[in-house]
Enzyme design. Structure first.
Site, PDB file in Angstrom:
ATOM      1  N   GLU A  58      87.628 -21.014 -65.944  1.00  0.00           N
ATOM      2  CA  GLU A  58      87.926 -20.162 -64.790  1.00  0.00           C
ATOM      3  C   GLU A  58      86.644 -19.961 -63.989  1.00  0.00           C
ATOM      4  O   GLU A  58      85.653 -19.403 -64.499  1.00  0.00           O
ATOM      5  CB  GLU A  58      88.487 -18.813 -65.247  1.00  0.00           C
ATOM      6  N   GLU A  98      85.763 -20.627 -53.725  1.00  0.00           N
ATOM      7  CA  GLU A  98      85.151 -21.439 -54.777  1.00  0.00           C
ATOM      8  C   GLU A  98      85.424 -22.920 -54.556  1.00  0.00           C
ATOM      9  O   GLU A  98      84.553 -23.768 -54.798  1.00  0.00           O
ATOM     10  CB  GLU A  98      85.679 -20.983 -56.139  1.00  0.00           C
ATOM     11  N   ASP A 130      92.632 -13.774 -62.127  1.00  0.00           N
ATOM     12  CA  ASP A 130      92.682 -13.954 -63.584  1.00  0.00           C
ATOM     13  C   ASP A 130      94.114 -13.849 -64.105  1.00  0.00           C
ATOM     14  O   ASP A 130      94.524 -14.615 -64.981  1.00  0.00           O
ATOM     15  CB  ASP A 130      91.792 -12.906 -64.257  1.00  0.00           C
TER      16      ASP A 130
END
Length: 497
Positions: free
Chosen positions: A297, A328, A481
């Site tokens: 992750e 990201e 998450d």
């Protein structure tokens, strides 16, 4: 006889009400419900009419989301964990005596002024970000003000702990969590999360989560989306102190899925320590028995050299799966000279075709192929209004359910509801898009009745679905998450992996 007459009358009245529905569809629903309830015939029927796009999409998701044939039994998660202190960013900065100046991004925060400028920079974009605060004493002072601030809330924090907590909601799963876990965090964790004694420490690591709402204003700045800005002075997670404890715990725990996170926390470390730690990460992953998938992750980063090292120093080929968001993804492409790297930032909603091109490039350049000994076969991309699950063909199953489940949990968790409340969410994903800009892609017109769109490119499958975005989110922290954990929970890896 009286009982029969009463039933017959009720039946005739019910028939009459049904006729009213058919002949007078414009009659106010409240009048019809009142008439029906006066007959004491149970719940009123729903007046005819098409469901909203949100309602149709949510119903279609529910039909698609099915359990995989082979489910995970034991999941090991590490190695970043902390206590999140969540509060209003604007109110905290005002309490610190700061006023909105010029927005400017700082890769590392050295002062309150850097904090104010960087917060404003990302609030103005409505974008999530995370930064390291270098001054220990200054951070401690800010953290104390934040912890004692009226309305501040304490939650489980850190990608690993949040993913472990989400997995632990499934009572039939056994979850191992390794990270720097202090007394407050241990108290907050689900009882279903097992923490090795070696992971316990005397003091907690605190991360400050500064939230803002869509449309919230501070001076001349206005947030286009609800989001959050995270900062900390976290040395335990920054040095990935629990990596060795994590790997040594795996032999006894015997997981069938490993989830790793926390590499982004190394940004506050020296280049030498970063290089050394990355090599140790690769070595540690290599020690995990063959056949156990490893999901990495990612999280917000600013150090291009560190990101490039993660891509090139064998970290990507060593893991099986990646989870990441739009910032990201673009930063990764910029750091490793990938597609659309000249783009400085996304202009609003990330273009689906561009995202697809970068995902394709990652799997083609660093994923498993006949000529490359890589384990990487899966990427779960998530942004505010849509998700894409990209997989190398032949290695994963149940992708429709996995991407739909990840998107569904984004809507329920943000609104703090058990199921999708269609009155509180909106469909904001592009209704038309191209599947690629690097080659002749297909044009897709979205249909809410078929919420997962699938396309293929050179042995790689893409599954796209919108997110039903919460109009008034209760909490934005940990959504990524939760999305990754839910997507993994419904994913099925082929046994010959």
């Amino acid at each position: 006889m009286a009982l029969w007459r009463g039933s017959a009358c009720a039946g005739l009245l019910a028939l009459a009400v049904g006729c009213v529905f058919l002949l007078e569809p414009e009659l106010p629903g409240s009048a019809l419900r009142s008439l029906w309830s006066s007959l004491r015939l149970g719940p009123a029927p729903v007046p005819p009419g098409p469901l909203s796009p949100e309602g149709r999409l949510a119903a279609a998701w529910d039909a698609l989301i099915v359990q995989p044939a082979r489910r995970w039994r034991r999941v090991a998660v590490g190695v970043n964990a902390c206590v999140d202190v969540v509060l209003s960013g604007v109110k905290l900065l005002q309490a610190l005596g700061l006023s909105p100046g010029t927005g400017r991004d700082h890769a590392i925060l050295h002062s309150r002024s850097d904090l104010e400028e960087t917060f404003i920079h990302f609030m103005g974009k409505g974008a999530a970000a995370e930064r390291f605060f270098s001054d220990k004493e200054a951070f401690h002072d800010i953290a104390q003000v934040a912890s004692e601030f009226p309305g501040a809330q304490h939650y489980v924090g850190g990608n690993a702990a949040l993913i472990g907590q989400k997995f632990a909601a499934n009572s039939d799963l056994k979850v191992l969590l390794c990270g720097p876990i202090g007394p407050k965090l241990h108290e907050l964790l689900d009882d279903n999360v097992f923490v090795p004694p070696e992971s316990l420490q005397e003091a907690d690591e605190f991360h400050l989560i500064l939230e803002y709402q869509a449309g919230e204003e501070w001076g001349p700045f206005k947030a286009p989306h609800a989001n959050r800005f995270i900062f900390s002075h976290d040395l335990s997670n920054g040095a990935m102190n629990m990596l060795e404890v994590f790997v040594s715990s795996l032999e006894e725990f015997q997981p069938d899925l490993v989830v790793l996170s926390g590499l982004h926390m190394m940004e506050g470390q020296s280049k030498e320590l970063q290089r050394k730690r990355l090599l140790e990460v690769v070595t540690s992953i290599s020690d995990i028995p063959t056949g156990i998938p490893v999901h990495l992750e990612l999280a917000s980063m600013t150090n291009r050299e560190l990101m490039s090292s993660i891509v090139h120093q064998q970290v990507f080929p060593a893991v099986t799966s990646l989870g990441l968001n739009e910032q990201e993804l673009l930063f990764l492409s910029q750091s490793a000279s990938g597609p659309h790297a000249s783009l400085s930032s996304w202009n609003g909603v990330p273009d689906v075709g561009m995202v697809s091109d970068i995902l394709f490039w990652i799997l083609k350049e660093h994923g498993r192929s006949k000529s490359r000994a890589s384990d990487l076969t899966r990427i779960h991309f998530h942004t505010l209004v849509y998700h894409i699950l990209a997989t190398v063909d032949g290695h994963w199953a149940n992708q429709l359910a996995a991407v739909a489940a990840g998107a569904r949990v984004a809507g329920t968790q943000a609104c703090a509801t058990e199921t999708i409340d269609t009155s509180r969410v909106s469909l904001r994903a592009p209704q038309e898009f191209m599947t690629s800009h690097s080659e002749a892609g297909s044009r897709i017109v979205f249909n809410p009745n078929k919420p997962v769109v699938e396309w293929h490119r050179e042995g790689i499958s893409f599954h796209f679905t919108p997110v039903l975005v919460c109009k008034d989110p209760v909490r934005t922290v940990g959504l990524g998450d939760a999305i990754s954990a839910e997507g993994l929970f419904y994913s099925e890896v082929h046994p010959d992996y």
